[in-house]
Design a protein around this motif. Structure first.
Motif, PDB file in Angstrom:
ATOM      1  N   ARG A 223      37.728  -0.882   3.349  1.00 51.28           N
ATOM      2  CA  ARG A 223      38.327  -2.154   2.942  1.00 51.28           C
ATOM      3  C   ARG A 223      38.581  -3.020   4.157  1.00 51.28           C
ATOM      4  NH1 ARG A 223      41.104   0.051  -1.313  1.00 51.28           N
ATOM      5  NH2 ARG A 223      39.506   0.523  -2.840  1.00 51.28           N
ATOM      6  N   LYS A 229      38.318  -8.557  -1.152  1.00 52.94           N
ATOM      7  CA  LYS A 229      37.000  -7.967  -1.308  1.00 52.94           C
ATOM      8  C   LYS A 229      35.895  -9.003  -1.302  1.00 52.94           C
ATOM      9  CE  LYS A 229      38.729  -4.129  -3.993  1.00 52.94           C
ATOM     10  NZ  LYS A 229      39.945  -4.788  -4.527  1.00 52.94           N
TER      11      LYS A 229
ATOM     12  N   GLU B 239      36.527 -11.370  -7.506  1.00 51.69           N
ATOM     13  CA  GLU B 239      37.673 -10.691  -6.906  1.00 51.69           C
ATOM     14  C   GLU B 239      38.480  -9.987  -7.992  1.00 51.69           C
ATOM     15  OE1 GLU B 239      38.545 -11.245  -3.385  1.00 51.69           O
ATOM     16  OE2 GLU B 239      39.819  -9.526  -3.714  1.00 51.69           O
ATOM     17  N   HIS B 240      38.612 -10.673  -9.117  1.00 50.79           N
ATOM     18  CA  HIS B 240      39.367 -10.104 -10.226  1.00 50.79           C
ATOM     19  C   HIS B 240      38.648  -8.884 -10.795  1.00 50.79           C
ATOM     20  CE1 HIS B 240      42.526 -10.688 -13.210  1.00 50.79           C
ATOM     21  NE2 HIS B 240      41.675 -10.130 -14.049  1.00 50.79           N
ATOM     22  N   TYR B 242      36.697  -6.868  -9.442  1.00 50.76           N
ATOM     23  CA  TYR B 242      36.599  -5.688  -8.594  1.00 50.76           C
ATOM     24  C   TYR B 242      37.877  -4.870  -8.569  1.00 50.76           C
ATOM     25  CZ  TYR B 242      31.963  -6.516  -6.867  1.00 50.76           C
ATOM     26  OH  TYR B 242      30.611  -6.645  -6.789  1.00 50.76           O
ATOM     27  N   SER B 243      38.944  -5.402  -9.151  1.00 49.65           N
ATOM     28  CA  SER B 243      40.170  -4.615  -9.126  1.00 49.65           C
ATOM     29  C   SER B 243      40.597  -4.173 -10.514  1.00 49.65           C
ATOM     30  CB  SER B 243      41.291  -5.418  -8.460  1.00 49.65           C
ATOM     31  OG  SER B 243      41.450  -6.624  -9.147  1.00 49.65           O
ATOM     32  N   LYS B 244      39.954  -4.713 -11.549  1.00 48.44           N
ATOM     33  CA  LYS B 244      40.424  -4.437 -12.889  1.00 48.44           C
ATOM     34  C   LYS B 244      39.244  -4.538 -13.838  1.00 48.44           C
ATOM     35  CE  LYS B 244      44.338  -6.200 -15.475  1.00 48.44           C
ATOM     36  NZ  LYS B 244      45.158  -7.407 -15.574  1.00 48.44           N
ATOM     37  N   HIS B 266      42.571   0.137 -13.734  1.00 48.04           N
ATOM     38  CA  HIS B 266      43.113  -0.533 -12.551  1.00 48.04           C
ATOM     39  C   HIS B 266      42.765   0.290 -11.323  1.00 48.04           C
ATOM     40  CE1 HIS B 266      45.821  -3.334 -14.696  1.00 48.04           C
ATOM     41  NE2 HIS B 266      45.693  -2.427 -15.631  1.00 48.04           N
ATOM     42  N   VAL B 267      42.504  -0.407 -10.242  1.00 47.22           N
ATOM     43  CA  VAL B 267      42.264   0.302  -8.991  1.00 47.22           C
ATOM     44  C   VAL B 267      43.601   0.608  -8.346  1.00 47.22           C
ATOM     45  CG1 VAL B 267      41.263   0.118  -6.700  1.00 47.22           C
ATOM     46  CG2 VAL B 267      40.059  -0.787  -8.660  1.00 47.22           C
ATOM     47  N   GLU B 268      43.776   1.864  -7.941  1.00 45.01           N
ATOM     48  CA  GLU B 268      45.017   2.258  -7.274  1.00 45.01           C
ATOM     49  C   GLU B 268      44.681   3.116  -6.081  1.00 45.01           C
ATOM     50  OE1 GLU B 268      48.749   2.256 -10.250  1.00 45.01           O
ATOM     51  OE2 GLU B 268      48.028   4.142  -9.447  1.00 45.01           O
TER      52      GLU B 268
END
Lengths: 251, 384
Positions: A223, A229, B239-240, B242-244, B266-268
């Protein structure tokens, strides 16, 4: 505004842990300059590189990089740059199939990488392919063989710490159906996609195009800073490098 | 937590039936998330196996897309020690040398200088070098799976990552043949695979969905309706995404019914977390309530009355014996129950009444198998 030049924004967007970097470009906005920057960075600080050149002869890279302050001939003599001139690839196949010549090519690359490894060299090693579209042409359009070759190159990066793979592809020559063959699989294996595109607002005198950087790495060390990202910024290519800046921050 | 799917994989097969199969699907729009969901499910199955809670005694991972180390690392981070990894997990490594090129190089080098042998791999990683031969692949998977220790018939689970890479080397027919052979093998408890749906024609991915009993598809949270996918210019969407992501599970039950579950992913950190959307939506509802013109809140008294209603699931703290209806005879005591004869059964929320009134709902469980408050369909095993 020089503080944002010199590739700083690009290095900020690129995390150090990215192992497979795919650079996408198109006719209106070629991204060869990104490769030059990455090659210069790979050789800086004692790192090694293998350049699989299908697009240009050695002198081209030598002249471009010399203006950027990096002497490729010297690096080649000292054994840190391994240049594979593949413009005539696969010239001497002697009746073998394309898969065999790609396997031979991989063998040569792996020898170079192994040699670098046995020397106890802890510095980075970069395998760079310029460009994969021409490799597909050389492989008579067999995307599957090219992907096999790429897969083996990717395994190098996971076997060895500090080894990365940089691949250039011209994305505009693949239509949506053709892309399934090579472009989409390439995006799947990428940890980092750098995409150059012309400005959406049209031509401008001092902005040559926009660059999108997408980090897809799964591991936390892949990251970039701030956890962001996706990055998007403009670039201007100069004789001795390139300037990167956020949209609207320069006139 | 994708509980339902993992539960099916854990419980395994019934005698004489095919093993349950889970297909994890994703496209490039949320590419890393599908792969991470796969890793998550594989690691969860491995934890169940290691804890002895699953029917399977071991897990065979067929790794095409990622190096075996990625799997082992991930499982270690999920809390599996090296002991249980060595006991329960075998990895068939189709990643390192799928076509045998490296072996050729080694043999050439050996002829030249009789050089150093390659670094020995660990016990639970087996390198497979001819991925084009699907028959051999099947044999190797079964060989690995039958090696797990355990008394009697030992079952094992198989995870394939991914089918898309296998399809580069072999035809759809041979791969689907491989999967059905695996499903019908009598020692395989469950099987799961990952597929990148946009790399193939839609009919191919549907063909593989037909082979599975469960389909988990990872879909992007936001899609640009104008440009569709891959419009990299629109950064905020990416961006959204890639995290959810949305995590839709489709379960085919044995009686042919299909159940849909909508969950969110969800990415954790290094892992992903899968939560059901319903829990999210109740939070939303609560916050939305005051905005309505009418008074939908309960008064203090209504609240206390509602709290008095004894829920039907158990006789909560009333010292009555728990009766289980066995489906053949009526319960002798049932007509004697004063509540049943004198008053009609009350609905869930009792309207305010004098303070002595109390609501009660009578409910008798069908069997001990049914857990109180379970979401399982009580008629699932009904054979009509």
């Amino acid at each position: 505004m020089e503080e944002s030049g010199g590739g700083d924004l690009l290095s900020e967007a690129m995390c150090s842990g990215a192992r497979v970097v795919v650079v996408e470009d198109c006719v209106e906005a070629p991204a060869a300059f990104v490769l030059h920057l990455l090659l210069k960075r790979a050789l800086a600080g004692g790192g090694g590189a293998a350049l699989l050149a299908l697009a240009q002869p050695f002198f081209h890279y030598d002249r471009v990089l010399r203006k950027m302050g990096c002497n490729l001939s010297m690096h080649r003599k000292s054994g840190r740059l391994h240049f594979f001139d593949l413009q005539a690839f696969p010239g001497a196949t002697r009746g073998g199939s394309i898969a065999d010549s790609l396997a031979q090519l991989y063998l040569a690359v792996q020898r170079v990488v192994d040699a670098n490894r046995t020397e106890g060299n802890a510095a980075r090693f970069t395998v760079m392919i310029d460009d994969i579209s021409l490799l597909e042409v050389a492989a008579c359009g067999s995307a599957n063989d090219v992907l096999d070759f790429l897969h083996y190159c990717v395994t190098l990066t996971s076997e060895m710490q500090n080894c990365s793979l940089v691949v250039l592809i011209h994305e505009d020559i693949y239509s949506s159906e053709d892309g399934v063959e090579l472009l989409l699989p390439l995006r799947y294996i990428a940890d980092l996609v750098i995409k150059a595109a012309p400005l959406s607002t049209g031509l401008a005198a001092d902005v040559h195009g926009q660059l999108s950087v997408v980090n897809k790495g799964m591991l936390s060390e892949q990251r970039p800073a701030k956890g962001q990202k996706v990055w998007n910024f403009h670039f201007k290519v100069k004789e001795n490098g390139a300037d990167f800046f956020y949209p609207g921050s320069r006139h | 937590m994708a509980d339902a799917a993992v539960r099916c994989l854990r419980d395994g097969r019934l005698d004489g039936e095919h093993a349950p199969a889970l297909a994890v699907e994703g496209s490039l729009q949320c590419c890393p998330l599908a792969a991470r969901a796969m890793l998550h499910v594989v690691a969860t199955v491995a934890t169940h196996v290691a804890a002895g809670k699953a029917q399977a005694r071991g897990l065979v991972v067929v790794a095409f897309d990622r190096s075996p180390e990625v799997y082992l690392d991930f499982m270690r981070r999920r809390g599996l020690d090296s002991n249980s990894l060595g006991r329960c997990v075998r990895i068939l490594d189709c990643y390192s040398d799928p076509l045998g090129w490296k072996q050729n190089i080694q043999s050439q080098q050996h002829q030249e200088d009789n050089g150093t042998p390659y670094s020995a791999k660990k016990d639970n990683i087996t390198i497979f070098r001819s991925v084009k031969a699907v028959d051999k692949l099947l044999c190797s998977i079964i060989d690995l799976g039958t090696g797990f220790e355990g008394e009697g018939k030992t079952y094992f689970s198989v995870a394939v990552d991914s089918i898309s890479s296998m399809l580069r080397h072999a035809s759809v027919q041979s791969i689907s043949g491989l999967l059905s052979n695996l499903r019908s093998h009598d020692q395989i408890s469950s099987i799961l695979w990952l597929m990148h749906s946009d790399l193939h024609e839609p009919k191919f991915s549907r063909a593989f969905e037909c082979l599975s009993t469960m389909v988990a598809s990872v879909k992007p949270e936001v899609v640009d309706s104008v440009y569709g996918e891959e419009r990299i210019g629109n950064i905020s969407f990416l961006e959204h995404n890639y995290s959810k992501a949305k995590f839709h599970v489709r379960l085919k039950r044995r009686n042919g019914r299909v159940k849909h579950l909508y969950e969110e992913l969800h990415v954790e950190g290094y892992d992903v977390k899968i939560i059901s959307i319903s829990s999210v939506s109740t939070e939303v509802n609560q916050s939305l309530l005051p905005k309505v013109q009418f008074n939908l809140e309960l008064s203090e008294k209504e609240r206390s009355d509602r709290a008095k209603v004894v829920l039907p699931f158990e006789h909560q703290g009333k010292d009555e014996p728990i009766r289980i209806y066995d489906g053949r005879r009526s319960l002798p005591e049932a007509p004697l129950d004063p509540n049943l004869t004198t008053k009609p059964p009350l609905d869930e929320i009792k309207a305010p009444k004098p303070a002595t009134a109390k609501g009660e709902i009578h409910y008798i469980r069908d069997s001990d198998d049914e857990r109180p408050d379970s979401d399982e369909d009580p008629d699932d095993d009904l054979d009509i």
